[in-house]
Scaffold this active site. Structure first.
Site, PDB file in Angstrom:
ATOM      1  N   ASP A 198       0.848  -1.220   0.044  1.00 41.56           N
ATOM      2  CA  ASP A 198      -0.088  -0.038   0.015  1.00 41.56           C
ATOM      3  C   ASP A 198       0.866   1.360   0.002  1.00 41.56           C
ATOM      4  O   ASP A 198       1.905   1.318   0.774  1.00 41.56           O
ATOM      5  CB  ASP A 198      -0.925  -0.125   1.193  1.00 41.56           C
ATOM      6  CG  ASP A 198      -1.890   1.214   1.373  1.00 41.56           C
ATOM      7  OD1 ASP A 198      -2.783   1.164   0.277  1.00 41.56           O
ATOM      8  OD2 ASP A 198      -1.878   2.015   2.105  1.00 41.56           O
ATOM      9  N   GLU A 259       1.779  -0.844  -5.057  1.00 41.42           N
ATOM     10  CA  GLU A 259       0.768   0.195  -5.382  1.00 41.42           C
ATOM     11  C   GLU A 259       1.473   1.421  -5.561  1.00 41.42           C
ATOM     12  O   GLU A 259       1.685   2.386  -4.749  1.00 41.42           O
ATOM     13  CB  GLU A 259      -0.459   0.754  -4.311  1.00 41.42           C
ATOM     14  CG  GLU A 259      -1.405   1.571  -4.721  1.00 41.42           C
ATOM     15  CD  GLU A 259      -2.012   2.316  -3.743  1.00 41.42           C
ATOM     16  OE1 GLU A 259      -3.041   2.922  -4.124  1.00 41.42           O
ATOM     17  OE2 GLU A 259      -1.345   2.404  -2.566  1.00 41.42           O
TER      18      GLU A 259
HETATM   19  C1  NOJ Z   1      -4.569   2.956  -0.877  1.00 40.08           C
HETATM   20  C2  NOJ Z   1      -5.654   2.030  -0.615  1.00 40.08           C
HETATM   21  O1  NOJ Z   1      -6.114   1.500  -1.848  1.00 40.08           O
HETATM   22  C3  NOJ Z   1      -6.788   2.881  -0.182  1.00 40.08           C
HETATM   23  O2  NOJ Z   1      -7.994   2.419  -0.256  1.00 40.08           O
HETATM   24  C4  NOJ Z   1      -6.297   3.605   1.295  1.00 40.08           C
HETATM   25  O3  NOJ Z   1      -7.245   4.613   1.477  1.00 40.08           O
HETATM   26  C5  NOJ Z   1      -5.050   4.262   1.045  1.00 40.08           C
HETATM   27  N1  NOJ Z   1      -4.034   3.572   0.212  1.00 40.08           N
HETATM   28  C6  NOJ Z   1      -4.273   4.605   2.440  1.00 40.08           C
HETATM   29  O4  NOJ Z   1      -3.956   3.448   2.908  1.00 40.08           O
END
Ligand code: NOJ
Length: 544
Positions: A198, A259
């Site tokens: 993440d 991500e």
């Molecule tokens: C990316 C995640 O996919 C999202 O859902 C989240 O709000 C943010 N990162 C913060 O962790």
């Protein structure tokens, strides 16, 4: 492809655990629900599942606010159930990827609680970013709106690039680094095959905390600012080199997907450089308009970018059309727009033509699944679900909604529980009222209905996955046509994909046999209508 290399060509199904399947009838998805649907997932034909955070959490941001990374939230189950799920998934031939959230912890995490209880300047505060000051330390904004700093009673400020209940960790602190290496091992030891990372670009902050110079208010931030003070900083790569060593020490080696929202393909390639992360999400594909020129540009530049990774065997490209942060494909492609648009949930972009959106989404699925590399499917994408556009205000849960004082609707619309059966209430999610309401009439899109309908999106995806597995075509892609509004490419000598993004019919190429078409009711040899795609076998003798 050897089994160890599964992650190079896998189709990975994203499970948003809260909304996937409810095993205990409380209206909230859980581990028992996932376990009961492993047969469904194996039958659909995916290779792996990615489960969004299931850890103990106050759930202010869908579980991306973790209070204990080694415990499962009680509403989802427990660690024993998680271990059983991993073992059962493996018996079904499915790999399991978890979500790791290294940029921030919940403010309920024992480390943050200890920091609050300790004075300014204490070792407990050093694991987070605490600053003195009579005014907010700088102009950084929270992704969900408002300043990225919140004041504690003794006057110090702490940094949170997301919700105020998600405090950013200081990754220059050795304990933070060591803790996450240990967490990786904790879950790898339980058989988990990999992690989705993440906010992979966000871990390192500029030590001087300089102003950014402009307001950053959108959820999904691209980093086209040189020397950005809190995104995509060079030092982050040292973290991933350490992580890779941990993953490589396992047999079979474990894998990562980042991500990473970055503006520049070359910057993305740095995350998948040798000895770093295996793969990274390719968000420009998801952001592309339904437009042949735009899609060609994204696909072509992605393939070139991956070849820049410097990895001897190349980093595989990844493709994703939707996830829990953006509008579902049916809704996005059903909007009356033509130009590039960011695909963010909750923006007022004009009316949605759901039939048009679904036609395009089905064609886009065939396009995505014909591309080399890894494809991600978001739960419900195989059912052609749209966003729920009319969730009553008092049921919305996303912090984007709650923290913006109702100015931005947020991401709940794409997070609605799946309809498993056409039951009138809660459309077969569980016996209770689901935690987010389903739109009226969703029963018609339920799994049970679609499994019985050979023309359904479910069967389109299941057939595509079977053909993809059986053909196992070479990873190279060669463009045959990209003029006008048609995209046509070959994978090896025998397999072709054609997508018609224009307004008029196009004949199927001579010398091909239709394997699969996105328009279920057409005959195999019919010309391709607008917004449709076909998979073709090339006969090579010029006959049709
Ligand atoms: C990316 C995640 O996919 C999202 O859902 C989240 O709000 C943010 N990162 C913060 O962790």
């Amino acid at each position: 492809m050897t089994d160890v290399e599964w992650w190079r060509t896998a189709v990975i199904y994203q499970i948003y655990i809260r909304s996937f399947a409810d095993g205990d009838g409380d209206g909230i998805g859980d581990i028992a629900g996932i376990r009961s649907r492993l047969g469904y997932l194996a039958g659909l034909g995916v290779d792996a599942i990615w489960i969004t955070p299931w850890y103990e959490s106050p759930n202010n941001d869908g579980g991306y606010d973790v209070a204990d990374y080694r415990a499962i939230a009680r509403e989802y189950g427990d660690v024993r159930g998680a271990e059983q799920l991993v073992a059962e998934a493996h018996r079904h031939g499915l790999k399991v990827i978890l979500d790791i959230v290294p940029n921030h912890t919940s403010t309920d995490h024992p480390w943050f609680q200890a920091a609050l209880a300790a004075p300014p300047g204490s070792p407990e505060r050093a694991r987070y970013h605490f600053m003195d000051g009579h005014v907010v330390p700088n102009d950084w904004r929270s992704t969900f709106g408002g300043p990225a700093w919140t004041r504690v009673p003794d006057g110090q400020w702490y940094l949170h690039l997301f919700d105020p209940t998600q405090a950013d960790l200081d990754w220059s602190h050795p304990e933070v680094r060591a803790e996450f290496l240990d967490l990786l091992r904790f879950w790898f030891d339980r058989g988990v095959d990999g992690f989705r990372v993440d906010v992979a670009t966000g871990l390192i902050k500029h030590p001087g905390y300089p102003d950014l110079g402009y307001r950053e208010e959108d959820l999904l931030v691209l980093t086209d600012v040189p020397d950005h003070p809190h995104r995509d900083r060079d030092e982050v790569h040292a973290v991933y080199r350490e992580w890779r060593e941990v993953a490589d020490a396992y047999d079979p080696p474990r894998i990562f997907v980042a991500e990473a929202w970055v503006a520049d393909p070359e910057r993305l390639a740095r995350y998948v450089a040798p000895a770093q992360l295996h793969t990274a999400f390719n968000f420009p594909f998801l952001q592309s308009a339904w437009d042949a020129g735009d899609l060609f540009t994204v696909i072509d530049s992605t393939l070139r970018t991956m070849s820049l990774s410097g990895s001897p065997s190349g980093a595989p490209p990844t493709w994703v059309l939707s996830n829990h942060d953006v509008e579902r494909t049916v809704t996005r492609y059903g909007r009356a727009y033509t130009r590039k648009h960011q695909g963010r949930s909750g923006h007022e972009l004009g009316p949605v033509d759901e039939d048009l959106g679904r036609r395009r989404a089905r064609a886009a699925l065939l396009l995505m699944l014909a591309l080399p590399g890894v494809a991600y499917l978001y739960q419900g994408e195989e059912l052609g679900l749209p966003d729920h556009m009319d969730i009553p205000d008092d049921r919305l849960r996303d912090p984007i909604w709650t923290r913006s004082g109702g100015r931005r609707r947020g991401r709940d619309g794409c997070r609605v529980p799946l309809p498993w059966t056409p039951a009138p209430d809660g459309a077969g999610f569980g016996s209770a009222d689901p935690w987010l309401p389903q739109p009226p009439g969703w029963g018609r899109l339920s799994v049970a209905n679609q499994v019985d309908d050979p023309a359904s999106t479910y069967h389109l995806v299941a057939r595509a996955l079977r053909i993809r597995r059986e053909l196992d075509v070479p990873q190279e892609l060669e463009w045959v046509d990209r003029a006008g509004s048609v995209l046509r490419f070959r994978r090896g000598p025998d397999f072709e994909c054609v997508v018609n993004l224009g307004d008029t019919e196009v004949p199927l190429p001579a010398g091909t046999v239709t394997l699969l078409r996105s328009d279920a009711h057409a005959a195999a040899g019919d010309p391709l209508g607008p917004d449709t795609a076909a998979w073709l076998r090339v006969r090579g003798d010029g006959t049709t």
